[in-house]
Design an enzyme around this catalytic site. Sequence first.
Site, short mmCIF file in Angstrom:
data_model
loop_
_atom_site.label_atom_id
_atom_site.label_comp_id
_atom_site.label_asym_id
_atom_site.label_seq_id
_atom_site.Cartn_x
_atom_site.Cartn_y
_atom_site.Cartn_z
N TYR A 170 0.85 -1.20 0.00
CA TYR A 170 0.00 0.00 0.00
C TYR A 170 0.88 1.25 0.00
O TYR A 170 0.72 2.14 -0.83
CB TYR A 170 -0.92 0.00 1.23
CG TYR A 170 -1.63 1.31 1.45
CD1 TYR A 170 -2.66 1.71 0.61
CD2 TYR A 170 -1.26 2.16 2.50
CE1 TYR A 170 -3.31 2.93 0.80
CE2 TYR A 170 -1.90 3.37 2.70
CZ TYR A 170 -2.93 3.75 1.85
OH TYR A 170 -3.56 4.95 2.04
P1 NAD Z 1 -12.48 4.64 1.39
O1 NAD Z 1 -12.11 3.25 0.99
O2 NAD Z 1 -13.59 4.84 2.33
O3 NAD Z 1 -12.73 5.52 0.10
C1 NAD Z 1 -12.19 5.22 -1.18
C2 NAD Z 1 -13.35 5.12 -2.17
O4 NAD Z 1 -12.79 4.94 -3.49
C3 NAD Z 1 -14.25 3.93 -1.91
O5 NAD Z 1 -15.60 4.35 -1.80
C4 NAD Z 1 -14.04 3.02 -3.11
O6 NAD Z 1 -15.24 2.37 -3.51
C5 NAD Z 1 -13.55 3.97 -4.17
N1 NAD Z 1 -12.64 3.34 -5.14
C6 NAD Z 1 -11.60 2.53 -4.87
N2 NAD Z 1 -11.00 2.15 -6.01
C7 NAD Z 1 -11.68 2.74 -7.02
C8 NAD Z 1 -11.54 2.72 -8.44
N3 NAD Z 1 -10.58 2.00 -9.03
N4 NAD Z 1 -12.41 3.45 -9.18
C9 NAD Z 1 -13.40 4.16 -8.58
N5 NAD Z 1 -13.58 4.21 -7.24
C10 NAD Z 1 -12.73 3.50 -6.48
O7 NAD Z 1 -11.12 5.28 1.98
P2 NAD Z 1 -10.85 6.68 2.69
O8 NAD Z 1 -10.43 6.38 4.08
O9 NAD Z 1 -11.95 7.63 2.45
O10 NAD Z 1 -9.56 7.13 1.90
C11 NAD Z 1 -9.58 8.11 0.87
C12 NAD Z 1 -8.17 8.29 0.35
O11 NAD Z 1 -7.31 8.71 1.40
C13 NAD Z 1 -7.54 7.03 -0.20
O12 NAD Z 1 -6.73 7.40 -1.30
C14 NAD Z 1 -6.67 6.51 0.93
O13 NAD Z 1 -5.60 5.73 0.47
C15 NAD Z 1 -6.20 7.83 1.51
N6 NAD Z 1 -5.81 7.76 2.93
C16 NAD Z 1 -6.73 7.46 3.89
C17 NAD Z 1 -6.36 7.45 5.23
C18 NAD Z 1 -7.31 7.12 6.33
O14 NAD Z 1 -6.86 6.98 7.46
N7 NAD Z 1 -8.62 7.02 6.10
C19 NAD Z 1 -5.04 7.76 5.58
C20 NAD Z 1 -4.11 8.04 4.58
C21 NAD Z 1 -4.52 8.06 3.25
C1 UGA Z 2 -4.63 3.99 8.18
C2 UGA Z 2 -5.48 3.71 6.93
O1 UGA Z 2 -6.13 2.47 7.04
C3 UGA Z 2 -4.63 3.70 5.69
O2 UGA Z 2 -5.50 3.63 4.56
C4 UGA Z 2 -3.83 4.95 5.67
O3 UGA Z 2 -3.06 5.09 4.54
C5 UGA Z 2 -2.96 5.07 6.90
O4 UGA Z 2 -3.84 5.13 8.00
C6 UGA Z 2 -2.12 6.32 6.87
O5 UGA Z 2 -2.08 7.07 7.83
O6 UGA Z 2 -1.44 6.55 5.88
P1 UGA Z 2 -3.47 2.43 9.94
O7 UGA Z 2 -2.68 3.47 10.64
O8 UGA Z 2 -2.92 1.04 9.85
O9 UGA Z 2 -3.79 2.88 8.43
O10 UGA Z 2 -4.92 2.44 10.61
P2 UGA Z 2 -5.70 1.33 11.45
O11 UGA Z 2 -5.98 0.13 10.65
O12 UGA Z 2 -6.85 2.01 12.05
O13 UGA Z 2 -4.66 0.94 12.59
C7 UGA Z 2 -4.38 1.85 13.65
C8 UGA Z 2 -3.37 1.25 14.60
O14 UGA Z 2 -3.93 0.12 15.26
C9 UGA Z 2 -2.08 0.76 13.94
O15 UGA Z 2 -1.01 1.16 14.73
C10 UGA Z 2 -2.19 -0.75 13.97
O16 UGA Z 2 -0.92 -1.35 14.11
C11 UGA Z 2 -3.02 -0.97 15.20
N1 UGA Z 2 -3.81 -2.22 15.18
C12 UGA Z 2 -4.53 -2.57 14.10
C13 UGA Z 2 -3.82 -3.02 16.32
O17 UGA Z 2 -3.16 -2.73 17.33
N2 UGA Z 2 -4.59 -4.14 16.30
C14 UGA Z 2 -5.32 -4.52 15.22
O18 UGA Z 2 -5.99 -5.56 15.27
C15 UGA Z 2 -5.29 -3.70 14.10
#
Ligand code: NAD
Ligand code: UGA
Length: 367
Positions: A170
């Site tokens: 990722y």
């Molecule tokens: P999300 O999965 O809720 O939203 C992504 C949406 O994109 C989904 O609704 C999915 O159906 C759609 N999608 C995926 N692939 C697609 C494709 N090929 N064509 C059209 N639609 C598609 O995730 P989110 O948490 O809202 O994340 C939004 C963005 O932010 C993503 O790029 C994710 O990698 C990034 N991001 C999220 C987090 C987080 O903590 N939520 C942290 C860092 C980065």
């Molecule tokens: C999140 C999002 O899922 C990613 O899409 C995003 O890119 C990323 O943030 C980001 O900041 O870039 P993550 O931090 O792994 O990723 O988020 P969670 O899945 O909510 O995990 C949060 C924390 O809980 C992590 O430290 C993970 O190691 C921990 N964790 C997760 C546990 O301790 N137990 C579990 O069962 C799962």
Amino acid sequence: AAWEKQVRHSSTPRRVNGFSVLVTGAAGFIGSHCSLALKKRGDGVLGLDNFNDYYDPSLKRARQNLLSKRQIFIVEGDLNDGPLLTKLFDVVPFTHVLHLAAQAGVRYAMQNPQSYVKSNIAGFVNLLEVAKAVNPQPAIVWASSSSVYGLNTENPFSEHDRTDRPASLYAATKKAGEEIAHTYNHIYGLSLTGLRFFTVYGPWGRPDMAYFFFTKDILQGKPIDIYRTQDQKAVARDFTYIDDVVKGCLGALDTAEKSTGSGGKKKGPAQLRVYNLGNTSPVPVGRLVSILEGLLNTKAKKHVITLPRNGDVPYTHANVTLAYKDFGYKPTTDLAAGLRKFVKWYVSYFGIESKRSKETQHFDESS
Ligand code: NAD
Ligand code: UGA
């Protein structure tokens, strides 16, 4: 196509503030919040989403419902559908693209690596290929990720820190996105702004994220795993509340320069910017759990285990000075306040299930 009729005959999107924004991933967590905020302040918004089943699509449909009540329409289609994207730009003169569609989630990359390549690399390239050919080109703001910092040991992470040690596929695809953006900026003069989000949480959030399934499992009395690093330190995240992230996204859109295109009048290159959007205060996962226990008034069944080599990094911590300087980004919600709002939403959304869990809990207490 159905969407074309809708777009041509409805008020969506109409330029009110001068912006007409294509939001990809609009049925997603961050995309739905940003779409609502843009619409609320008067910008035109059109969504695109493929409604895939990475997590329960009924949640995406519910978000879509919410958006449609505000006259925001989501076209159902894939980033990799070139003709569809071209058609969208033909019908609507987008000034901006907020590109949030991606395969998210760190650990799932071990199960389905190809889905990351398809959406985050091929899909992003496809969008840029279409956008580069549009005249005038839209300014593009896209989602990168804190995961690009990988196994960095700087603390906090600043934008100029190294990003050459991704710990998951990722992260590697998000890092690749930044390189790809650089290329399209360099060759075609596209205006591109990357936002490195840090573990975003809040109402309407993602069921695959820890805070969400911890809430579910705690309410259902199921055990949860709390990771500790190989050297038995707490794993920590710079959890960032959704409303702060939305403000950051809108700020980035507002300060995105219009592209000049290769033949543009403006002197100098179009911008390529990358910003951290975090909360600036990392919290150990154990603390996240104890806040949830308090809010849910239920003890968690905790298993503290050593972090498996699953793509997770030991900690994240954002320095947001640059985003503050350029568009006034300032996170204002701490984890306890943000989780309170999440839990309130969770209980109202899954009303019956959580009521049922409460009954079980009472039973447990009296037995
Ligand atoms: P999300 O999965 O809720 O939203 C992504 C949406 O994109 C989904 O609704 C999915 O159906 C759609 N999608 C995926 N692939 C697609 C494709 N090929 N064509 C059209 N639609 C598609 O995730 P989110 O948490 O809202 O994340 C939004 C963005 O932010 C993503 O790029 C994710 O990698 C990034 N991001 C999220 C987090 C987080 O903590 N939520 C942290 C860092 C980065
Ligand atoms: C999140 C999002 O899922 C990613 O899409 C995003 O890119 C990323 O943030 C980001 O900041 O870039 P993550 O931090 O792994 O990723 O988020 P969670 O899945 O909510 O995990 C949060 C924390 O809980 C992590 O430290 C993970 O190691 C921990 N964790 C997760 C546990 O301790 N137990 C579990 O069962 C799962």
